[in-house]
Scaffold this active site. Sequence first.
Site, PDB file in Angstrom:
ATOM      1  N   ASP A 225     123.500  61.152 -51.536  1.00 17.10           N
ATOM      2  CA  ASP A 225     122.924  60.034 -50.534  1.00 17.10           C
ATOM      3  C   ASP A 225     123.501  58.844 -50.867  1.00 17.10           C
ATOM      4  O   ASP A 225     123.978  58.560 -51.976  1.00 17.10           O
ATOM      5  CB  ASP A 225     121.684  60.493 -50.342  1.00 17.10           C
ATOM      6  CG  ASP A 225     120.657  60.044 -51.254  1.00 17.10           C
ATOM      7  OD1 ASP A 225     121.310  59.588 -52.236  1.00 17.10           O
ATOM      8  OD2 ASP A 225     119.497  60.132 -51.372  1.00 17.10           O
TER       9      ASP A 225
ATOM     10  N   ASP B  26     119.980  69.684 -46.074  1.00 18.32           N
ATOM     11  CA  ASP B  26     119.424  69.952 -47.482  1.00 18.32           C
ATOM     12  C   ASP B  26     117.919  69.274 -47.161  1.00 18.32           C
ATOM     13  O   ASP B  26     117.320  68.836 -45.950  1.00 18.32           O
ATOM     14  CB  ASP B  26     120.102  68.499 -48.308  1.00 18.32           C
ATOM     15  CG  ASP B  26     119.284  67.285 -47.675  1.00 18.32           C
ATOM     16  OD1 ASP B  26     119.684  66.468 -46.546  1.00 18.32           O
ATOM     17  OD2 ASP B  26     118.242  66.495 -48.397  1.00 18.32           O
TER      18      ASP B  26
ATOM     19  N   CYS C 259     112.711  90.678 -50.982  1.00 17.78           N
ATOM     20  CA  CYS C 259     113.569  89.893 -51.797  1.00 17.78           C
ATOM     21  C   CYS C 259     114.146  90.428 -53.193  1.00 17.78           C
ATOM     22  O   CYS C 259     113.629  91.366 -53.847  1.00 17.78           O
ATOM     23  CB  CYS C 259     112.703  88.726 -52.165  1.00 17.78           C
ATOM     24  SG  CYS C 259     113.654  87.649 -52.949  1.00 17.78           S
TER      25      CYS C 259
ATOM     26  N   HIS D  97     112.486  81.456 -56.800  1.00 22.03           N
ATOM     27  CA  HIS D  97     112.219  82.511 -55.681  1.00 22.03           C
ATOM     28  C   HIS D  97     112.647  81.798 -54.312  1.00 22.03           C
ATOM     29  O   HIS D  97     113.418  82.145 -53.348  1.00 22.03           O
ATOM     30  CB  HIS D  97     110.939  82.934 -55.613  1.00 22.03           C
ATOM     31  CG  HIS D  97     110.773  83.575 -54.073  1.00 22.03           C
ATOM     32  ND1 HIS D  97     111.183  85.004 -53.786  1.00 22.03           N
ATOM     33  CD2 HIS D  97     109.995  83.373 -53.407  1.00 22.03           C
ATOM     34  CE1 HIS D  97     110.689  85.137 -52.377  1.00 22.03           C
ATOM     35  NE2 HIS D  97     110.117  84.136 -52.198  1.00 22.03           N
TER      36      HIS D  97
ATOM     37  N   CYS E 102     115.452  88.591 -55.382  1.00 18.32           N
ATOM     38  CA  CYS E 102     115.710  87.741 -56.299  1.00 18.32           C
ATOM     39  C   CYS E 102     115.281  88.247 -57.776  1.00 18.32           C
ATOM     40  O   CYS E 102     114.502  89.166 -57.788  1.00 18.32           O
ATOM     41  CB  CYS E 102     115.051  86.220 -56.066  1.00 18.32           C
ATOM     42  SG  CYS E 102     113.174  86.019 -56.497  1.00 18.32           S
TER      43      CYS E 102
ATOM     44  N   CYS F 102     111.251  88.385 -58.209  1.00 17.28           N
ATOM     45  CA  CYS F 102     110.811  89.469 -57.223  1.00 17.28           C
ATOM     46  C   CYS F 102     111.126  90.727 -57.755  1.00 17.28           C
ATOM     47  O   CYS F 102     110.178  91.716 -57.699  1.00 17.28           O
ATOM     48  CB  CYS F 102     111.242  89.265 -55.774  1.00 17.28           C
ATOM     49  SG  CYS F 102     110.271  87.855 -54.884  1.00 17.28           S
TER      50      CYS F 102
HETATM   51 ZN   LIG Z   1     112.157  86.588 -54.587  1.00 17.11          ZN
END
Ligand SMILES: [Zn+2]
Length: 378
Positions: A92, A272, A310, A341, A312, A315
């Site tokens: 930025d 963003d 999820c 996460h 990820c 998780c």
């Molecule tokens: Zn997750």
Amino acid sequence: MSLSFEVQHRDPTGARHGLLATPHGLIETPAFMPVGTAATVKGLTQEALEALGAKIILANTYHLYLRPGHVLIRKLGGLHSFMSWRGAILTDSGGYQVYSLADLRKMTDDGVRFRSHLDGSEHLLTPEKAAEIQLALGSDIAMVLDECIETPAPRSIAEAALRRTSAWAQRARKYFLENAQQNGDRPQWQFGIVQGATFADLRRESARQLLALDFPGYAVGGLAVGEPHEVTCEMAGEVTALLPTDRPRYLMGVGRPEQLADYVALGVDMMDCVLPTRAARHACLYTSEGRVLIKNARYFEDQRPIDPNCCCSVCRRYTRAYLRHLFAAGEITAAILATHHNVHFYLDIMRQIREAIRFGHLQKFAAGVRAQYRSGPH
Ligand SMILES: [Zn+2]
């Protein structure tokens, strides 16, 4: 390799699925950019960001200019090399950060005079200086310096900020075009920023003035700063309707998970937001079933993952009870796991949005996400 952008699919809503090519990799759009203020996304290593599939991150010119300084970063090979990040970086201009300094800054037509929040030293940020710093950082995409104002703003103040933003954009563009080739093997794109507060005609006027400067991409700034979501969408839509269809559009500082598809439907390609990382540090987790405030006593012995849907790594491995314990004990691992996460969740929503665009059913997808979030925090 230089930069290019191509729209590959369109959805009936107006959403675009595109490909942004940069010297630091291909980025599928619409893309979400995690915020890495001081050359780090708080709570995540670069290895973790790579594993999460982040292709582009945002870094803050204001912070890096003050510490460690753009001269040092250039000496050490530029920002990618300094922070060992192989993906793309958007910087930025510092405009929003100096605006946030309130009592420590003074706006003039020349630029913004401000005092460092670190040591009180005095600095002058001009459109040319902001461009110079970002060329030294060597980001893939740089932003022009704009004037941010409080909202809601009286029309006269919004008009004055628009005039100044356009004048600054002209100076920034001139400086950039005269100096960019000195960067040699580090090509950079400079984006203009449309302002105009919540006045539709001022938004359109700002867009027209910037179009004359022929930027390779355009951002919409000064939105999602307290106005209702419908107004954010209306203003963003006024602008995207005027922007060239073959160039990327970036809506700055958005948004909540359930709002992302709305912005994409307006033809926005990049976004963003500090929300996934900041909320994670405050124990707020975003899931496919709504928000989970993990400090809540109800998770004391909850053996389920943060989000059963999820995939990820957090998780797959840890329970809500463990996360709740880490936050209660003030362990830094709490912020690390929660951030992992949440960033995965945002990047995954964008992946699903891109897929929905390819199949032409973004509207249905957006309605599904909104329905999940109406139910409020769990
Ligand atoms: Zn997750």
